[in-house]
Design a protein around this motif. Structure first.
Motif, PDB file in Angstrom:
ATOM      1  N   PRO A 292       8.247 145.614  68.285  1.00 46.66           N
ATOM      2  CA  PRO A 292       7.883 146.413  67.099  1.00 46.66           C
ATOM      3  C   PRO A 292       7.293 145.565  65.973  1.00 46.66           C
ATOM      4  CG  PRO A 292      10.043 147.043  67.911  1.00 46.66           C
ATOM      5  CD  PRO A 292       9.661 145.803  68.647  1.00 46.66           C
ATOM      6  N   LEU A 293       7.887 144.405  65.712  1.00 46.62           N
ATOM      7  CA  LEU A 293       7.394 143.553  64.633  1.00 46.62           C
ATOM      8  C   LEU A 293       6.002 143.011  64.952  1.00 46.62           C
ATOM      9  CD1 LEU A 293       8.044 142.246  61.932  1.00 46.62           C
ATOM     10  CD2 LEU A 293       9.058 140.326  63.178  1.00 46.62           C
ATOM     11  N   THR A 294       5.790 142.613  66.198  1.00 44.75           N
ATOM     12  CA  THR A 294       4.479 142.088  66.588  1.00 44.75           C
ATOM     13  C   THR A 294       3.413 143.174  66.540  1.00 44.75           C
ATOM     14  OG1 THR A 294       5.551 140.491  68.060  1.00 44.75           O
ATOM     15  CG2 THR A 294       3.203 140.883  68.393  1.00 44.75           C
ATOM     16  N   LEU A 295       3.757 144.374  66.989  1.00 45.13           N
ATOM     17  CA  LEU A 295       2.808 145.485  66.930  1.00 45.13           C
ATOM     18  C   LEU A 295       2.427 145.813  65.490  1.00 45.13           C
ATOM     19  CD1 LEU A 295       4.211 147.910  69.664  1.00 45.13           C
ATOM     20  CD2 LEU A 295       2.068 146.633  69.750  1.00 45.13           C
ATOM     21  N   ALA A 296       3.407 145.766  64.596  1.00 43.88           N
ATOM     22  CA  ALA A 296       3.126 146.036  63.181  1.00 43.88           C
ATOM     23  C   ALA A 296       2.193 144.971  62.603  1.00 43.88           C
ATOM     24  CB  ALA A 296       4.422 146.093  62.389  1.00 43.88           C
ATOM     25  N   ALA A 297       2.441 143.705  62.968  1.00 39.61           N
ATOM     26  CA  ALA A 297       1.581 142.613  62.490  1.00 39.61           C
ATOM     27  C   ALA A 297       0.168 142.760  63.044  1.00 39.61           C
ATOM     28  CB  ALA A 297       2.172 141.273  62.898  1.00 39.61           C
ATOM     29  N   LEU A 298       0.054 143.150  64.298  1.00 42.10           N
ATOM     30  CA  LEU A 298      -1.254 143.366  64.895  1.00 42.10           C
ATOM     31  C   LEU A 298      -1.991 144.516  64.213  1.00 42.10           C
ATOM     32  CD1 LEU A 298      -0.380 142.970  68.690  1.00 42.10           C
ATOM     33  CD2 LEU A 298      -1.745 141.391  67.306  1.00 42.10           C
ATOM     34  N   ALA A 299      -1.254 145.564  63.869  1.00 42.37           N
ATOM     35  CA  ALA A 299      -1.869 146.705  63.179  1.00 42.37           C
ATOM     36  C   ALA A 299      -2.450 146.284  61.835  1.00 42.37           C
ATOM     37  CB  ALA A 299      -0.836 147.816  62.988  1.00 42.37           C
ATOM     38  N   VAL A 300      -1.706 145.474  61.081  1.00 42.78           N
ATOM     39  CA  VAL A 300      -2.190 144.987  59.788  1.00 42.78           C
ATOM     40  C   VAL A 300      -3.432 144.118  59.984  1.00 42.78           C
ATOM     41  CG1 VAL A 300      -1.652 143.518  57.806  1.00 42.78           C
ATOM     42  CG2 VAL A 300       0.079 145.113  58.694  1.00 42.78           C
ATOM     43  N   LEU A 301      -3.403 143.264  60.980  1.00 41.18           N
ATOM     44  CA  LEU A 301      -4.543 142.380  61.251  1.00 41.18           C
ATOM     45  C   LEU A 301      -5.767 143.193  61.665  1.00 41.18           C
ATOM     46  CD1 LEU A 301      -5.474 139.473  61.351  1.00 41.18           C
ATOM     47  CD2 LEU A 301      -4.618 139.329  63.704  1.00 41.18           C
ATOM     48  N   TRP A 302      -5.557 144.227  62.443  1.00 40.50           N
ATOM     49  CA  TRP A 302      -6.646 145.119  62.857  1.00 40.50           C
ATOM     50  C   TRP A 302      -7.313 145.743  61.629  1.00 40.50           C
ATOM     51  CZ3 TRP A 302      -5.706 150.058  66.339  1.00 40.50           C
ATOM     52  CH2 TRP A 302      -6.953 150.606  66.684  1.00 40.50           C
TER      53      TRP A 302
ATOM     54  N   VAL B 156      -7.267 144.596  58.538  1.00 37.49           N
ATOM     55  CA  VAL B 156      -7.930 143.548  57.755  1.00 37.49           C
ATOM     56  C   VAL B 156      -9.302 143.218  58.336  1.00 37.49           C
ATOM     57  CG1 VAL B 156      -7.831 141.106  57.115  1.00 37.49           C
ATOM     58  CG2 VAL B 156      -5.795 142.541  56.871  1.00 37.49           C
ATOM     59  N   VAL B 157      -9.370 143.091  59.664  1.00 44.72           N
ATOM     60  CA  VAL B 157     -10.652 142.794  60.316  1.00 44.72           C
ATOM     61  C   VAL B 157     -11.648 143.925  60.074  1.00 44.72           C
ATOM     62  CG1 VAL B 157     -11.802 142.495  62.538  1.00 44.72           C
ATOM     63  CG2 VAL B 157      -9.667 141.290  62.064  1.00 44.72           C
ATOM     64  N   ASP B 158     -11.190 145.165  60.211  1.00 44.32           N
ATOM     65  CA  ASP B 158     -12.055 146.317  59.965  1.00 44.32           C
ATOM     66  C   ASP B 158     -12.600 146.299  58.537  1.00 44.32           C
ATOM     67  OD1 ASP B 158     -12.169 147.525  62.393  1.00 44.32           O
ATOM     68  OD2 ASP B 158     -11.205 149.382  61.781  1.00 44.32           O
ATOM     69  N   VAL B 159     -11.731 146.036  57.572  1.00 42.95           N
ATOM     70  CA  VAL B 159     -12.141 146.025  56.168  1.00 42.95           C
ATOM     71  C   VAL B 159     -13.191 144.944  55.929  1.00 42.95           C
ATOM     72  CG1 VAL B 159     -11.378 145.531  53.809  1.00 42.95           C
ATOM     73  CG2 VAL B 159     -10.017 147.044  55.272  1.00 42.95           C
ATOM     74  N   ILE B 160     -12.975 143.757  56.481  1.00 46.79           N
ATOM     75  CA  ILE B 160     -13.931 142.661  56.309  1.00 46.79           C
ATOM     76  C   ILE B 160     -15.306 143.059  56.855  1.00 46.79           C
ATOM     77  CG2 ILE B 160     -14.524 140.319  57.044  1.00 46.79           C
ATOM     78  CD1 ILE B 160     -11.522 139.685  56.993  1.00 46.79           C
ATOM     79  N   TRP B 161     -15.327 143.632  58.046  1.00 49.02           N
ATOM     80  CA  TRP B 161     -16.599 144.002  58.665  1.00 49.02           C
ATOM     81  C   TRP B 161     -17.313 145.088  57.867  1.00 49.02           C
ATOM     82  CZ3 TRP B 161     -20.362 142.691  61.783  1.00 49.02           C
ATOM     83  CH2 TRP B 161     -21.248 143.679  62.233  1.00 49.02           C
ATOM     84  N   TYR B 162     -16.598 146.166  57.552  1.00 49.69           N
ATOM     85  CA  TYR B 162     -17.247 147.309  56.907  1.00 49.69           C
ATOM     86  C   TYR B 162     -17.612 147.029  55.454  1.00 49.69           C
ATOM     87  CZ  TYR B 162     -16.508 150.386  60.890  1.00 49.69           C
ATOM     88  OH  TYR B 162     -16.558 150.960  62.135  1.00 49.69           O
ATOM     89  N   VAL B 163     -16.862 146.184  54.772  1.00 51.58           N
ATOM     90  CA  VAL B 163     -17.247 145.806  53.409  1.00 51.58           C
ATOM     91  C   VAL B 163     -18.594 145.082  53.451  1.00 51.58           C
ATOM     92  CG1 VAL B 163     -16.713 144.216  51.518  1.00 51.58           C
ATOM     93  CG2 VAL B 163     -14.973 145.785  52.352  1.00 51.58           C
ATOM     94  N   GLY B 164     -18.793 144.246  54.459  1.00 53.28           N
ATOM     95  CA  GLY B 164     -20.085 143.578  54.622  1.00 53.28           C
ATOM     96  C   GLY B 164     -21.201 144.573  54.869  1.00 53.28           C
ATOM     97  N   VAL B 165     -20.937 145.570  55.712  1.00 55.03           N
ATOM     98  CA  VAL B 165     -21.938 146.596  55.996  1.00 55.03           C
ATOM     99  C   VAL B 165     -22.261 147.390  54.735  1.00 55.03           C
ATOM    100  CG1 VAL B 165     -22.377 148.727  57.282  1.00 55.03           C
ATOM    101  CG2 VAL B 165     -21.294 146.798  58.427  1.00 55.03           C
TER     102      VAL B 165
ATOM    103  N   PHE C 181      -4.022 152.564  60.427  1.00 52.05           N
ATOM    104  CA  PHE C 181      -2.700 151.964  60.273  1.00 52.05           C
ATOM    105  C   PHE C 181      -1.597 152.961  60.625  1.00 52.05           C
ATOM    106  CE2 PHE C 181       1.033 150.764  57.725  1.00 52.05           C
ATOM    107  CZ  PHE C 181       1.237 149.478  58.206  1.00 52.05           C
ATOM    108  N   LEU C 182      -1.762 154.207  60.205  1.00 53.05           N
ATOM    109  CA  LEU C 182      -0.748 155.220  60.509  1.00 53.05           C
ATOM    110  C   LEU C 182      -0.657 155.471  62.011  1.00 53.05           C
ATOM    111  CD1 LEU C 182      -1.319 157.796  57.612  1.00 53.05           C
ATOM    112  CD2 LEU C 182       0.547 156.143  57.858  1.00 53.05           C
ATOM    113  N   TRP C 183      -1.818 155.532  62.675  1.00 52.20           N
ATOM    114  CA  TRP C 183      -1.790 155.704  64.127  1.00 52.20           C
ATOM    115  C   TRP C 183      -1.164 154.497  64.808  1.00 52.20           C
ATOM    116  CZ3 TRP C 183      -1.467 159.988  66.187  1.00 52.20           C
ATOM    117  CH2 TRP C 183      -2.304 161.073  65.899  1.00 52.20           C
ATOM    118  N   SER C 184      -1.425 153.314  64.272  1.00 45.55           N
ATOM    119  CA  SER C 184      -0.825 152.104  64.848  1.00 45.55           C
ATOM    120  C   SER C 184       0.684 152.122  64.686  1.00 45.55           C
ATOM    121  CB  SER C 184      -1.414 150.856  64.176  1.00 45.55           C
ATOM    122  OG  SER C 184      -2.810 150.777  64.374  1.00 45.55           O
ATOM    123  N   MET C 185       1.149 152.551  63.517  1.00 45.78           N
ATOM    124  CA  MET C 185       2.590 152.649  63.303  1.00 45.78           C
ATOM    125  C   MET C 185       3.210 153.725  64.197  1.00 45.78           C
ATOM    126  SD  MET C 185       3.606 150.331  61.180  1.00 45.78           S
ATOM    127  CE  MET C 185       2.484 149.372  62.198  1.00 45.78           C
TER     128      MET C 185
END
Length: 211
Positions: A150-160, A162-171, A48-52
């Protein structure tokens, strides 16, 4: 449609084994699910920090600066090699008890262990200049024409994230389900050896590969 394509791309990226996967699995195998989740949260904080940084153009400065890029690459490679050597050392010096499984790690975990795992995840991602390059090149591709960039990039970063968390929590959950088998000393020793070798190899790759 663009958002669905982005989510699909994020899932595909998460499925590709890499530095993040190795660190998260290492902490899960060594100290239980809670440590794996802590390493995951640390890694996602770094993403998230790198995305920001990409949103505000700061990652471009890292990419442009040879000194900053080289220093971060050296630190990231050293961290991976150090973790790998620690795993190899632990596997080599593990108690020679092969006939009885050790009890699984406490899922609650000590606060210090949780913080250490979080720090490892954050440091590994934060010291990876490839993450800066990737965030800077990956996210802008999914900004619709005419949108607030900027707003769209921030939203994409949050979504990225969230997707990572969902995948790795399953793993992490799947690894935890296999805890009875993985807790056996002989199995744990082999896993420590394997994870150590993988981390050292990744560290060497980070050190020698170009931009």
């Amino acid at each position: 449609m663009i958002w669905l394509a982005f989510v699909g791309s994020c899932f595909l990226l998460a499925m590709i084994p890499g530095v993040s996967t190795a660190v998260i699995l290492r902490q899960t195998l060594r100290a239980g699910r809670s440590s794996g989740v802590a390493a995951l949260l640390g890694n996602e904080t770094g993403i998230f920090l790198w995305s920001m940084a990409a949103v505000f153009g700061l990652s471009a400065l890292v990419v442009a600066s040879e000194v900053a890029y080289g220093t971060m690459k050296a630190v990231g490679a050293a961290l991976l090699v150090l973790m790998g050597l620690q795993s190899l050392w632990k596997a080599r010096h593990a108690p020679p008890v092969l006939d009885a499984p050790v009890p699984p790690a406490d899922e609650a975990g000590p606060v210090g262990g949780w913080r250490r795992s979080y720090g490892l995840g954050l440091a590994t991602c934060g010291a990876n200049p490839k993450a800066a390059v990737f965030a800077m090149s990956f996210l802008p591709q999914f900004v619709p024409h005419g949108a607030n960039t900027p707003l769209t990039l921030a939203a994409l970063a949050v979504l990225w994230v969230v997707v990572d968390v969902i995948w790795y929590v399953g793993v992490i959950w799947l690894v935890g389900r296999a805890g009875a088998v993985l807790a056996r000393p002989a199995v744990r020793r082999r896993l420590e050896q394997a994870s150590g070798a993988v981390l050292v190899a990744l560290g060497v790759r980070v050190a020698v590969e170009g931009r």
